[in-house]
Design a protein around this motif. Structure first.
Motif, mmCIF file in Angstrom:
data_model
loop_
_atom_site.group_PDB
_atom_site.id
_atom_site.type_symbol
_atom_site.label_atom_id
_atom_site.label_comp_id
_atom_site.label_asym_id
_atom_site.label_seq_id
_atom_site.Cartn_x
_atom_site.Cartn_y
_atom_site.Cartn_z
ATOM 1 N N THR A 785 0.840 -1.195 0.000
ATOM 2 C CA THR A 785 0.000 0.000 0.000
ATOM 3 C C THR A 785 0.882 1.254 0.000
ATOM 4 O O THR A 785 2.087 1.194 0.254
ATOM 5 N N VAL A 786 0.243 2.381 -0.287
ATOM 6 C CA VAL A 786 0.989 3.641 -0.332
ATOM 7 C C VAL A 786 1.583 3.959 1.036
ATOM 8 O O VAL A 786 2.740 4.378 1.148
ATOM 9 N N ASN A 787 0.813 3.741 2.102
ATOM 10 C CA ASN A 787 1.336 4.008 3.445
ATOM 11 C C ASN A 787 2.488 3.077 3.784
ATOM 12 O O ASN A 787 3.477 3.495 4.408
ATOM 13 N N GLN A 788 2.384 1.803 3.383
ATOM 14 C CA GLN A 788 3.482 0.877 3.628
ATOM 15 C C GLN A 788 4.754 1.315 2.914
ATOM 16 O O GLN A 788 5.858 1.260 3.483
ATOM 17 N N VAL A 789 4.621 1.740 1.650
ATOM 18 C CA VAL A 789 5.801 2.172 0.889
ATOM 19 C C VAL A 789 6.475 3.357 1.570
ATOM 20 O O VAL A 789 7.704 3.398 1.710
ATOM 21 N N ASP A 790 5.681 4.331 2.030
ATOM 22 C CA ASP A 790 6.264 5.503 2.692
ATOM 23 C C ASP A 790 6.951 5.125 3.999
ATOM 24 O O ASP A 790 8.074 5.575 4.280
ATOM 25 N N ASN A 791 6.295 4.294 4.807
ATOM 26 C CA ASN A 791 6.886 3.911 6.090
ATOM 27 C C ASN A 791 8.149 3.071 5.893
ATOM 28 O O ASN A 791 9.159 3.269 6.585
ATOM 29 N N LEU A 792 8.106 2.127 4.945
ATOM 30 C CA LEU A 792 9.272 1.281 4.708
ATOM 31 C C LEU A 792 10.432 2.091 4.135
ATOM 32 O O LEU A 792 11.597 1.837 4.460
ATOM 33 N N ARG A 793 10.133 3.061 3.292
ATOM 34 C CA ARG A 793 11.203 3.913 2.748
ATOM 35 C C ARG A 793 11.859 4.723 3.858
ATOM 36 O O ARG A 793 13.092 4.870 3.894
ATOM 37 N N TYR A 794 11.050 5.227 4.765
ATOM 38 C CA TYR A 794 11.607 6.001 5.883
ATOM 39 C C TYR A 794 12.503 5.111 6.738
ATOM 40 O O TYR A 794 13.598 5.532 7.161
ATOM 41 N N GLN A 795 12.087 3.876 7.014
ATOM 42 C CA GLN A 795 12.910 2.968 7.808
ATOM 43 C C GLN A 795 14.193 2.607 7.061
ATOM 44 O O GLN A 795 15.275 2.520 7.655
ATOM 45 N N ALA A 796 14.088 2.396 5.739
ATOM 46 C CA ALA A 796 15.274 2.052 4.948
ATOM 47 C C ALA A 796 16.275 3.201 4.948
ATOM 48 O O ALA A 796 17.493 2.981 5.059
#
Length: 1038
Positions: A785-796
């Motif tokens: 999902t869009v929220n997952q992509v944003d959160n995972l990018r921030y963690q990466a």
């Protein structure tokens, strides 16, 4: 007896196959697998009468690590063994690129679709394989090895002839040959060198200095010189920053444009070498590996060691160090306490442009605690006798020199081993040398000014599928628990939803996704908790899993699920008996895997530089090579104050794919010259390379901490270049404006001079890439999902910043975040306006066509209107010409626009970014923290402004919804009279269109629409009036 070098074995583990083609005439097949690697053939045992055979057999081959195998393939063929007549039938094959082979421990079971050998071959089914390489122990040999070795076949449980261990880093006296620099980074503390594709070996420095990655590629079909260097550093230090009030350049719009430059690129030596005619080259020589930068000449002095130094008459010992003096420049080695035979292994570099003497003096001194240091001796070199060296020549051998007294009238006790030569920045010693222009740097700052190459950590998505739990008992036995699961990996914490029904056997079946990096340092901790109260959760059980035991998968096939027992929470080490007595029987059902089929996004998808999946087995062959020469910068602004005046210590960072490069820091100049060249492999041309310029604030303790508690490297500017906008094999030499948005407006901080060349290796591969998805297929089969992509990018981004900050010298957090656009998702009124006008500029073409067609209908230009009528009649009479005419028209437009094609790469556009006319308050809002730190009245004003803008957007969205609801109400009988009229009209239209040829209908309709204004009315048309009278749901809104 002679000791053989450590050998490497290629292991192909043939696991199984499924759904094979029956070929024995009885609906089955007796199958075996044959593997061919460099004419080494080996086959498995034959499984009789089975279309889904299981072999679980390992085939081992000799693998020469000194050869380049990246362009070769491992061919795996499946056959049916004919009986009783000897022979075999082809059932399919698989070709695996050698560049996808990983070391032992990283192999993953993969299924490959069997391919045809010939066009008419009958092939179906899949084969499961594991392919990896292992290193064997060195063996003693008494005779030279045989030229051809026979491969061996071993079963899975009889692999005693191989001592499997991690592939070691090569000694510095050798070089490994590999096409991908990322394939040999298993040991971060070792240097890993790769050599050119045509196997031209380059000898590194014998003293262990790192070799800079600055070699380009010669764009020819036969030979492509491609030299990489990857260094992984560790251990960082805290960082600080000091800012000053910046005064930008003039606001002239032309000052923000790209400028052409004409640097003197390529390596050229004057006749007779560097000094006085004793060079090793008798005339002009052009090097082929450093042709995108201007050559900078340095005098190198390598101080290796000393021996037999005289002791002090007072202490009876010696604390020696070496001082290298050239004119007004002095460099010192570290000193050793009480050591008569010290070893330094240190290199000094003096820029030729700043040499003010014809004599080089090397002093050996004894450090004293009080008073002047004692003089032990010296060696003097005449610069006219200094030889010249250019890589790939071997390093100059150091020699022993007897020490002279202070006046040079005789020899004294002691000798020193020194090497002196003239070279360029292509020398292997350049990156680790002490530089004369950085003599004021001391302490940790010495490491912080060197050029380095970094490699991003290998990132994985960790998917935890929480299925269910059993026998969950709450602390309060009188109520059913409201259970949820909390999973933590490092600083990342995710929770499932609370089970909808209170029960002791809850069911969730939810996916929680995390980002982890190799080497895996964290553990996965899982707790089952009970929501007792909105502000209180009871922990009912916990478990922990090391990431190293988690299964890796490369595709969408689900991994096996497992049950894990939960430990009762709350018992300490002192309650072992009670813990054993009350060992909890609750358990949780999980499906955990490391996703190797995704690309872990650590940068914005708009500026992505790498699209390869995590698993190396899924990588494709590179399609090109990118070479960047970072020449220098011009007109930089002062970034800090030093001794009452402005100063800038600039360095440049470039990021493409997993490889980061950092140039050395040029001290106290507004026009630094780096002239460093780097090379990247390109796997997709639709990617972006990012280059940023920063001011170094960590030069050895001279910086002052800011209010934030630590100095931070200041950002000077950033440049992005999209590779797809570059013509192949062309060198682009431009000066890019460094533009930074400040709270007071946009400022030009200077200009960055670059030389860029993109070399394509295969036109067929390039065309192949353009027809495939941007991201790996798992992003489309199981998208986030869009929220997952944003959160995972921030963690990466956080993981990458932490790992690179542990290198030496560290690539600091503020640098990594600026390069990865960490704040690109934050709200900005300026960006909103820019995006709105981007949309309007796209729609402007449609608006222009609409106005032109309106002029045709109104006969503003009678000749144009007549021509349009004639074209319309032709297309109606010959409708098969419509699509060919449309595509021919687009072809002619593209051919015409070729004359006006862009001649240079795109750059930061202040007008497009809406940065020139932005309101100061909007800029102040953009630079505000999150959450806000502004006073309440300013926040209230900005909130009201957002409400007014949102009100306009709300009105537009409401109008769009109204039109759609009117269209829907045509057949909904919301207005019974209108719907009755519409369905009667539809019936009449169906009868007329059924009985009338389509050409006639189209002809009449078109002529009516483009009729002369004399036959038009200024009132709206009947269909428009009818449609606007249809009801909508606006009547039901509050």
């Amino acid at each position: 007896m002679q000791l053989q070098k450590s050998s490497v074995k290629l292991v192909v583990e043939v696991v199984d196959a499924c759904d094979l083609m029956p070929r024995d005439g009885e609906g089955s097949a007796s199958t075996f697998v044959e593997v061919d690697f460099l004419n080494q053939l080996s086959k498995t045992k034959t499984i009789p009468k089975n279309l889904n055979p299981v072999w679980n057999q390992k085939l081992v081959f000799d693998f020469d690590q000194t050869q380049n195998h990246n362009h070769l393939f491992i061919q795996v063929s499946v056959y049916n063994e004919r009986r009783p007549v000897p022979g075999r039938n082809f059932l399919g094959r698989v070709r695996i690129p050698c560049s996808n082979v990983v070391k032992e421990g990283e192999e993953v079971y993969q299924r490959f679709q069997l391919e045809k050998k010939w066009f008419f071959s009958a092939v179906k089914g899949e084969i499961g394989l594991k392919v990896f390489y292992v290193s064997a122990r060195p063996e003693k040999k008494s005779s030279p090895p045989k030229t051809k070795s026979k491969p061996t076949s071993v079963q899975e449980n009889t692999n005693n002839n191989l001592d499997i261990k991690t592939l070691p880093a090569l000694p510095k006296s050798e070089l490994a040959v590999a096409d991908s620099p990322k394939s040999l980074t298993s040991e971060p503390e070792k240097e890993i060198s790769t050599v050119s594709l045509n196997q031209n070996f380059v000898s590194p420095s014998e003293c262990g200095v790192e070799e800079p990655n600055k070699e380009p590629v010669k764009a020819t079909l036969e030979t492509i010189q491609h030299i990489h260097k990857h260094k992984v550093q560790q251990q960082g230090v805290p960082f600080t920053m000091q800012g000053v009030n910046l005064q930008g350049h003039s606001g002239d719009p032309d000052d923000y444009n790209l400028k052409d430059t004409n640097p003197q690129l390529g390596e050229q030596w004057p006749i007779g070498g560097g000094f006085g005619g004793r060079g090793w080259m008798g005339g002009e020589r052009f090097a082929s590996t450093f042709d995108l930068v201007e050559q900078m000449y340095y005098l190198y002095v390598r101080v290796v060691k000393a021996k037999d130094l005289p002791p002090s008459s007072i202490t009876g010992s010696c604390d020696p160090y070496v001082e290298v003096k050239l004119g007004n420049y002095k460099g010192r080695t570290k000193h050793f306490d009480k050591k008569m035979n010290p070893e330094w292994h240190q290199v000094f570099a003096f820029s030729k442009d700043r040499i003010q003497s014809s004599v080089l003096e090397v002093f050996v001194k004894d450090k004293e605690m009080l008073g002047r240091d004692d003089y032990l001796g010296r060696v003097v070199f005449d610069l006219n006798e200094v030889p010249t060296r250019v890589p790939p020549d071997s390093p100059l051998a150091p020699q022993w020199y007897r020490l002279e007294d202070r006046r040079g009238q005789g020899k004294v006790r002691g000798e020193i081993m020194v090497a002196v030569w003239m070279g360029t920045q292509a020398d292997e010693s350049f990156s680790e040398a002490w530089h004369s222009d950085a003599s004021s740097v001391y302490g940790e700052g010495v490491f912080n000014i060197r050029s380095k190459v970094y490699v991003s950590p290998k990132l994985w998505y960790l998917r935890v599928n929480v299925i269910e739990a059993q026998d969950v008992v709450p602390n309060d036995r009188n109520r059913l628990p409201e259970v949820f699961v909390k999973v933590q990996v490092g600083s990342q914490v995710l929770k499932t939803k609370i089970c909808s029904n209170p029960t002791t056997n809850p069911l969730w079946n939810e996916d929680l996704v995390f980002v982890v990096a190799e080497p895996f340092e964290e553990q996965l901790f899982l707790t089952v908790e009970d929501r007792v109260h909105p502000s209180k959760d009871d922990v009912l059980g916990k478990t922990g899993l090391p990431l190293s035991i988690i299964e890796k998968r490369l595709d969408h096939r689900p991994v096996h699920s497992r049950w894990f027992n939960l430990e009762r929470f709350g018992f300490g080490a002192l309650e072992a008996d009670r813990r054993r007595e009350l060992k909890f029987s609750s358990r949780v059902h999980l499906r955990v895997c490391l996703e190797g089929g995704y690309h872990v996004l650590d940068e914005s998808t708009m500026y992505i530089s790498d699209q390869r999946p995590t698993a190396k087995q899924l990588w494709k062959q590179p399609v090109g090579i990118l070479e960047v020469g970072i020449l220098g910068a011009q007109g930089l602004l002062p970034m800090k104050m030093r001794d009452g005046r402005g100063s800038t210590d600039a360095y440049c960072v470039a990021k493409y794919g997993q490889k980061w490069v950092r140039t050395r820091t040029i001290l106290d100049t507004f026009n630094p010259k780096w002239n460093e060249q780097y090379t990247w492999e390109v796997y997709d041309p639709c990617t972006v390379i990012t280059m940023g310029v920063f001011d170094n604030c960590h030069l050895g303790g001279g910086e002052k901490p800011t209010a934030g508690g630590g100095a931070r490297d200041s950002r000077i500017g950033k440049v992005r270049i999209r590779l797809s906008t570059l013509e192949a094999h062309r060198i682009y030499t431009h000066s890019y404006p460094l533009l930074v948005l400040h709270p007071h407006g946009v400022k030009k901080m200077g200009e960055l001079q670059l030389a860029v060349r993109f070399t394509t290796l295969s036109l067929a591969n390039m065309i192949y890439v353009y027809g495939h998805p941007l991201l790996p297929k798992m992003h489309y089969l199981h998208p986030f999902t869009v929220n997952q992509v944003d959160n995972l990018r921030y963690q990466a981004m956080g993981i990458v910043a932490v790992r690179l900050g542990r290198a030496e010298p560290p690539l600091r957090k503020e640098v990594v975040e600026y390069m990865l656009d960490v704040d690109s998702h934050m709200w900005s009124m300026r960006r909103s306006k820019a995006n709105f006008f981007r949309i309007m500029s796209l729609l402007s073409g449609l608006f222009s066509i609409s106005r032109w067609f309106s002029d045709v209908c109104n006969w503003r230009n009678p000749i144009t209107s007549v021509l349009v009528h004639i074209l319309f009649l032709i297309l109606i009479w010959y409708p098969e010409l419509i699509l060919p005419t449309l595509f021919l028209y687009m072809f002619l437009i593209g051919l015409w626009n070729y004359r006006f094609r862009p001649r240079h790469p795109p750059h930061m556009d202040t007008k497009l970014s809406w940065a020139e006319a932005v309101h100061p308050d909007e800029l102040d809002e953009e630079f505000d923290t999150f959450p806000t730190s502004k006073p309440h009245d300013i926040v209230r004003m900005r909130y009201d402004r957002l409400r007014s803008i949102a009100g306009r957007i709300q009105t537009v969205v409401g109008d769009i919804a109204t039109q759609g609801e009117r269209f829907h109400s045509l057949l909904s009988w919301r207005d019974p009279r209108a719907t009755a009229l519409f369905i009667v009209f539809c019936l009449c239209a169906a009868v007329v269109l059924y009985t009338t040829p389509f050409k006639v209908v189209a002809l009449l309709g078109g002529l009516y629409y483009i009729r002369h204004p004399r036959f038009r009315s200024k009132l709206p048309s009947v269909p428009s009036n009818f449609f606007k009278r249809m009801p909508a749901q606006t009547d039901s809104l509050l």
